[in-house]
Write an enzyme that holds these catalytic residues in place. Structure first.
Site, PDB file in Angstrom:
ATOM      1  N   SER A  11       0.825  -1.212   0.000  1.00 26.25           N
ATOM      2  CA  SER A  11       0.000   0.000   0.000  1.00 26.25           C
ATOM      3  C   SER A  11       0.860   1.262   0.000  1.00 26.25           C
ATOM      4  CB  SER A  11      -0.937   0.002   1.210  1.00 26.25           C
ATOM      5  OG  SER A  11      -0.202  -0.059   2.427  1.00 26.25           O
ATOM      6  N   GLY A  12       2.109   1.139  -0.484  1.00 30.53           N
ATOM      7  CA  GLY A  12       2.987   2.298  -0.595  1.00 30.53           C
ATOM      8  C   GLY A  12       2.736   3.055  -1.882  1.00 30.53           C
ATOM      9  N   ASN A  13       3.731   3.813  -2.319  1.00 30.56           N
ATOM     10  CA  ASN A  13       3.573   4.664  -3.498  1.00 30.56           C
ATOM     11  C   ASN A  13       3.216   3.888  -4.761  1.00 30.56           C
ATOM     12  OD1 ASN A  13       4.066   7.099  -2.182  1.00 30.56           O
ATOM     13  ND2 ASN A  13       6.263   7.047  -2.576  1.00 30.56           N
ATOM     14  N   ILE A  14       3.966   2.808  -5.014  1.00 31.74           N
ATOM     15  CA  ILE A  14       3.740   2.055  -6.249  1.00 31.74           C
ATOM     16  C   ILE A  14       2.382   1.373  -6.224  1.00 31.74           C
ATOM     17  CG2 ILE A  14       4.534   0.110  -7.638  1.00 31.74           C
ATOM     18  CD1 ILE A  14       7.366   0.821  -6.942  1.00 31.74           C
ATOM     19  N   CYS A 129      12.199  -0.081 -12.741  1.00 33.21           N
ATOM     20  CA  CYS A 129      11.808   1.150 -13.436  1.00 33.21           C
ATOM     21  C   CYS A 129      12.829   1.497 -14.511  1.00 33.21           C
ATOM     22  CB  CYS A 129      11.640   2.297 -12.446  1.00 33.21           C
ATOM     23  SG  CYS A 129      13.136   2.741 -11.511  1.00 33.21           S
ATOM     24  N   SER A 160      11.355  10.203  -4.894  1.00 35.79           N
ATOM     25  CA  SER A 160      10.512   9.169  -5.495  1.00 35.79           C
ATOM     26  C   SER A 160      11.004   7.768  -5.159  1.00 35.79           C
ATOM     27  CB  SER A 160      10.462   9.348  -7.019  1.00 35.79           C
ATOM     28  OG  SER A 160      11.697   8.988  -7.607  1.00 35.79           O
ATOM     29  N   THR A 165      12.375   0.687  -2.738  1.00 40.43           N
ATOM     30  CA  THR A 165      13.397   0.958  -3.749  1.00 40.43           C
ATOM     31  C   THR A 165      14.782   0.992  -3.120  1.00 40.43           C
ATOM     32  OG1 THR A 165      11.834   2.218  -5.096  1.00 40.43           O
ATOM     33  CG2 THR A 165      14.178   2.607  -5.487  1.00 40.43           C
ATOM     34  N   ASN A 168      16.266  -2.290  -2.233  1.00 41.72           N
ATOM     35  CA  ASN A 168      16.497  -3.217  -3.343  1.00 41.72           C
ATOM     36  C   ASN A 168      17.507  -2.704  -4.365  1.00 41.72           C
ATOM     37  OD1 ASN A 168      14.606  -5.136  -2.448  1.00 41.72           O
ATOM     38  ND2 ASN A 168      12.921  -4.003  -3.379  1.00 41.72           N
ATOM     39  N   ASN A 292       9.727   7.300 -12.777  1.00 41.81           N
ATOM     40  CA  ASN A 292      10.262   5.961 -12.530  1.00 41.81           C
ATOM     41  C   ASN A 292       9.204   5.024 -11.973  1.00 41.81           C
ATOM     42  OD1 ASN A 292      10.696   7.907 -10.301  1.00 41.81           O
ATOM     43  ND2 ASN A 292      11.407   6.116  -9.161  1.00 41.81           N
TER      44      ASN A 292
END
Length: 317
Positions: A11-14, A129, A160, A165, A168, A292
């Site tokens: 439920s994060g940004n992506i 991305c 962003s 991210t 990883n 991205n």
């Protein structure tokens, strides 16, 4: 046939941006559940306001939801480490998985390059991305002139890059490098990511370097332009930042690339092609500079819609 029901884990940004895209843009997919581990996350709160079923109990909470039985495709927008467990559980329940992490369990998928190749796979991986933005360019050059070495540099706004991210980064470089070879067609590949802290945040920029056989420059240029237009069909903010640059590398001054294996040589002669890209996000949920993340969610949406179209082929209407 009705829409194919999907769930998003993360439920994060992506994950939240992907949810908004499914709700706003897709005629083939229906949001059935949003899954997180933080009950106070904006993503879960937004899903609830939009009438989407939610759980803050992670994958176990999803499996326990009454909606789970009808869900056919699950997006994983968490982390490479978490994805291994998620994949095992989802596959045991017969769910199809679209992986937006760099875990790379399933085959790499770049929509304009091999988007139709793995639609029957139980798990497909959306690479990264940087991979989504640059591998189409490597492929575009390679279909005209053999690419012996492809190197990409993805520069994204630090704002962003969320926790997933940042956690990883190693997987990003390894997965993208492999996909430059396996999907882009280069004999060798290298990927670099740069988190740019500039204020105001900068739009995603990508640089692609290809060392290839000497070939018709106009043919290479047209192949790249055609590919840009194809990517723009699902990522409108994808564009060339400037004209392609070509440089002949002659035998009198070869370019030394450590580790270059094509032709068992490290001294390259041929053509160097430099491509400069910019990716502006659609700002469905994320800021426009977060191209991205937008290109990842857009690619995942395109893949899921193609997958959904194959799920019920031959089924009675």
């Amino acid at each position: 046939m009705g829409k194919t029901k999907v769930a998003i884990i993360g439920s994060g940004n992506i994950g939240t941006d992907l949810m908004i895209k499914v709700l706003r843009l897709s005629n083939a997919l229906e949001m059935a559940a949003m899954v997180g581990i933080d009950a106070a996350s904006d993503g879960l709160a937004r899903a609830q306001r939009l009438g989407v079923a939610t759980t803050a109990e992670g994958i176990d909470g999803l499996v326990a939801m009454p909606e789970f039985a009808d869900i056919e495709i699950v997006f994983d927008a968490t982390s490479a480490g978490a994805h291994h467990r998620h994949d095992a559980i989802l596959r045991s329940h017969g769910k199809r998985v679209i992986d937006l992490t760099p875990a790379a369990i399933g085959p790499y998928t770049i929509p304009p390059v091999n988007g139709g190749a793995h639609l029957d796979a139980p798990n497909v991986n959306m690479v990264t991305c940087g991979g989504q933005a640059t591998i189409p360019m490597v492929y575009a050059v390679n279909r005209v002139a053999r690419v012996h070495y492809g190197e990409i540099v993805a520069s994204i706004a630090s704002k962003s890059a969320g926790p997933g991210t940042r956690a990883n980064i190693d997987e990003f470089t390894e997965t993208t490098s492999r996909a430059i070879v396996e999907v882009g067609g280069a004999a060798n590949g290298k990927a670099i990511i740069v988190l740019n802290p500039a204020e105001p945040p900068l739009i995603m920029r990508d640089t692609v370097y290809c060392l290839c056989d000497d070939a018709d420059q106009d043919a290479i240029r047209q192949s790249v332009l055609d590919m840009v237009e194809e990517v723009k069909t699902y990522v409108p903010g994808y564009r060339l930042k400037q004209a392609l640059q070509f440089e002949h590398i002659g035998s009198n001054k070869p370019l030394h690339i450590p580790g270059l294996t094509a032709g068992d040589r490290s001294d390259f002669t041929g053509l160097k092609v430099s491509i400069f890209l910019e990716v502006e996000g659609a700002a469905h949920y994320l800021p426009a500079y977060a191209g991205n993340l937008d290109i990842m969610t857009s690619a995942a949406l395109r893949t899921a819609e193609r997958m959904a179209a194959t799920l019920h082929v031959g089924a009675p209407a």
